[in-house]
Design a protein around this motif. Sequence first.
Motif, short mmCIF file in Angstrom:
data_model
loop_
_atom_site.label_atom_id
_atom_site.label_comp_id
_atom_site.label_asym_id
_atom_site.label_seq_id
_atom_site.Cartn_x
_atom_site.Cartn_y
_atom_site.Cartn_z
N PHE A 165 -3.56 -5.68 13.30
CA PHE A 165 -4.91 -6.24 13.25
C PHE A 165 -5.84 -5.37 12.40
CE2 PHE A 165 -3.11 -7.93 17.21
CZ PHE A 165 -3.32 -9.30 17.00
N ILE A 166 -5.62 -4.05 12.45
CA ILE A 166 -6.41 -3.14 11.62
C ILE A 166 -6.09 -3.36 10.15
CG2 ILE A 166 -6.81 -0.71 11.04
CD1 ILE A 166 -6.29 -0.06 14.00
N VAL A 167 -4.81 -3.53 9.83
CA VAL A 167 -4.41 -3.76 8.44
C VAL A 167 -5.00 -5.07 7.92
CG1 VAL A 167 -2.43 -4.18 6.91
CG2 VAL A 167 -2.30 -2.40 8.67
N ARG A 168 -5.00 -6.09 8.75
CA ARG A 168 -5.53 -7.40 8.32
C ARG A 168 -7.05 -7.43 8.29
NH1 ARG A 168 -3.27 -11.43 12.42
NH2 ARG A 168 -4.95 -12.69 11.53
N GLY A 169 -7.69 -6.84 9.31
CA GLY A 169 -9.14 -6.95 9.42
C GLY A 169 -9.91 -5.82 8.77
N GLY A 170 -9.27 -4.65 8.64
CA GLY A 170 -9.94 -3.50 8.05
C GLY A 170 -10.55 -2.59 9.10
N ALA A 171 -10.84 -1.38 8.69
CA ALA A 171 -11.36 -0.37 9.61
C ALA A 171 -12.74 -0.75 10.13
CB ALA A 171 -11.41 0.99 8.92
N GLU A 172 -13.61 -1.27 9.25
CA GLU A 172 -14.98 -1.60 9.68
C GLU A 172 -14.99 -2.74 10.68
OE1 GLU A 172 -17.59 0.27 9.02
OE2 GLU A 172 -16.13 1.57 8.01
N MET A 198 0.84 -1.20 0.00
CA MET A 198 0.00 0.00 0.00
C MET A 198 0.87 1.25 0.00
SD MET A 198 -2.64 -1.32 2.98
CE MET A 198 -3.62 0.19 3.02
N GLN A 199 0.27 2.38 -0.32
CA GLN A 199 0.95 3.65 -0.20
C GLN A 199 0.89 4.12 1.26
OE1 GLN A 199 2.72 5.30 -2.61
NE2 GLN A 199 2.32 3.40 -3.76
N PRO A 200 1.92 4.82 1.74
CA PRO A 200 1.89 5.29 3.13
C PRO A 200 0.62 6.07 3.49
CG PRO A 200 4.09 5.57 2.23
CD PRO A 200 3.22 5.12 1.10
N ASP A 201 0.19 6.94 2.58
CA ASP A 201 -1.01 7.74 2.87
C ASP A 201 -2.25 6.86 3.00
OD1 ASP A 201 0.50 10.02 2.83
OD2 ASP A 201 -0.03 10.59 0.78
N GLU A 202 -2.29 5.74 2.29
CA GLU A 202 -3.42 4.82 2.42
C GLU A 202 -3.47 4.23 3.84
OE1 GLU A 202 -4.38 2.09 -1.04
OE2 GLU A 202 -2.31 2.63 -1.52
N LEU A 203 -2.31 3.93 4.38
CA LEU A 203 -2.25 3.38 5.74
C LEU A 203 -2.71 4.41 6.76
CD1 LEU A 203 1.10 1.40 5.61
CD2 LEU A 203 -1.16 0.43 6.04
N VAL A 204 -2.27 5.65 6.58
CA VAL A 204 -2.70 6.71 7.50
C VAL A 204 -4.22 6.85 7.47
CG1 VAL A 204 -2.58 9.18 8.01
CG2 VAL A 204 -0.51 7.95 7.32
N THR A 205 -4.79 6.83 6.28
CA THR A 205 -6.25 6.94 6.13
C THR A 205 -6.95 5.73 6.75
OG1 THR A 205 -5.99 8.20 4.09
CG2 THR A 205 -8.13 7.16 4.47
N LEU A 206 -6.39 4.54 6.57
CA LEU A 206 -6.98 3.33 7.15
C LEU A 206 -7.05 3.42 8.66
CD1 LEU A 206 -7.95 0.36 6.91
CD2 LEU A 206 -5.53 -0.32 7.00
N VAL A 207 -5.95 3.83 9.29
CA VAL A 207 -5.93 3.92 10.75
C VAL A 207 -6.84 5.05 11.23
CG1 VAL A 207 -4.45 4.34 12.75
CG2 VAL A 207 -3.65 2.87 10.91
N LYS A 208 -6.89 6.12 10.47
CA LYS A 208 -7.85 7.20 10.79
C LYS A 208 -9.27 6.66 10.77
CE LYS A 208 -6.10 11.75 9.38
NZ LYS A 208 -6.25 12.80 8.36
N ASP A 209 -9.62 5.94 9.69
CA ASP A 209 -10.98 5.43 9.52
C ASP A 209 -11.34 4.40 10.58
OD1 ASP A 209 -11.23 7.05 7.31
OD2 ASP A 209 -10.89 5.44 5.85
N SER A 210 -10.34 3.71 11.10
CA SER A 210 -10.61 2.68 12.13
C SER A 210 -11.07 3.28 13.45
CB SER A 210 -9.36 1.83 12.37
OG SER A 210 -8.38 2.56 13.12
N GLY A 211 -10.71 4.55 13.68
CA GLY A 211 -11.08 5.20 14.95
C GLY A 211 -10.16 4.85 16.10
N LEU A 212 -9.01 4.20 15.81
CA LEU A 212 -8.07 3.85 16.88
C LEU A 212 -7.62 5.10 17.62
CD1 LEU A 212 -6.13 1.85 18.35
CD2 LEU A 212 -4.47 2.30 16.50
N ARG A 213 -7.77 5.06 18.95
CA ARG A 213 -7.31 6.17 19.79
C ARG A 213 -6.18 5.67 20.68
NH1 ARG A 213 -12.76 9.18 21.95
NH2 ARG A 213 -11.18 10.44 23.02
N GLY A 214 -5.22 6.55 20.96
CA GLY A 214 -4.03 6.17 21.70
C GLY A 214 -4.34 5.48 23.01
#
Length: 442
Positions: free
Chosen positions: A227-234, A37-53
């Motif tokens: 786990f977010i990369v494997r399972g997806g944001a949804e 994937m492109q780096p920006d795609e990963l940033v967007t994926l983690v954003k969309d997942s709603g992961l908070r620190g």
Amino acid sequence: MPLTPVLTSRWGAEQSWRLSTYEELDGYAALRTALSMQPDELVTLVKDSGLRGRGGAGFPTGMKWSFIPQPKPGEEPTGPAAMPKYLVVNADEGEPGTCKDVPLMMVDPHSLIEGVIISAYAIRSKFAVIYVRGEAVHAHRRLMNAVGEAYAAGYLGSDILGSGYDLELVVHAGAGAYICGEETALLDSLEGYRGQPRLKPPFPAVAGLYGAPTVINNVESLASVPFIVRGGAEWFKEFGPEKSPGPKIYSLSGRIVRPGQYEAPMGTTLRELIEMAGGIRPGHELKFWTPGGSSTPYFTAEHLDVPLDFDSVAAAGSMLGTTALMIFDETDSIVEATLRFSEFYAHESCGKCTPCREGTFWYVRVLRRFVAGQGTAEDLDTLVDISDNMLGRTFCALGDGATSCVTSSIQLFKDDYLALLPPEERARVGRSLPIEPVGVAS
């Protein structure tokens, strides 16, 4: 939804810390996906997942990544965008009652390492550091061994898995200072200086390690990324509430039958977690508890059904923090517990800020008078006045956190303080000024 182990799914495997075991259980599969994937795609994926620190503040992880200045396509990079980018892992777990990151590093270190590689790739970093608390000797050794395995297997170093991406990862052991859990003090420590918090702004995303753009993430936060990369944001958002999704490791200690680490979706209540842990010890009942460690305002039995996610806990008057759930029953003195916490903060204050340095010292002096039965009618007002002079007046959150247990204990259990006063002082309380605590850290 039913309890489904995610972060702890490998913890029961034999020699779970070894690379061979990790690879058998889908380890580094997410890295291969991420590198395609492109780096920006990963940033967007983690954003969309709603992961908070997961380190305490609960700041959106993907948003933090997006703050790193990046070169614009077709333009010559200048300023921070032209500088190297760094990823720093805050593994300096030192909050009283918090014990989730160390077991994760002990039992499943490669999940953190894989999360580090993916995250570093997403922010275009070629150098990452894991800053481990100095006392966590065994966790440090496990990480060092796991990093060595990852280098030998081609997951770290030059041209990772033939992708052309390079990453160097260093494991650094701190010297055991609680203040170095504060991100800017951690950076000073990494640079060889005394660990003290920096004035912000500038924030680490612009001027962090060695003055370059830096992302600082918690261990559990980064271990969630594969786990977010494997399972997806949804899929990730199926765990817990919409604004605080994902699986979470809760640290339960104190007056319960089976203390330990319990993984459950964000938003699980203490009532449900206590049931998982076998209940309060037989013959006793819950008196008070901390939702996120000693630096969060106390809760009582009235808060058993508060969903343990960032927003719900804040709405109820406390903070989720590091989900360090310390359970106290009716045999415990809230004044003595608050004294122990205050002694910790007085010992760990770096001394840079006068309100924190002096305030934590005087907390201990006044609380010791109460515990010794030598308090006065004015001492409660003194504790509140000290809190008022500390809250919001320090470089970092240590001072704010130190006030939380004191002010909330007075708000919730003022009578417990009065009961420790000598009879003649207790008689004077009615004639003294009314006690109006200044509130809790937010």
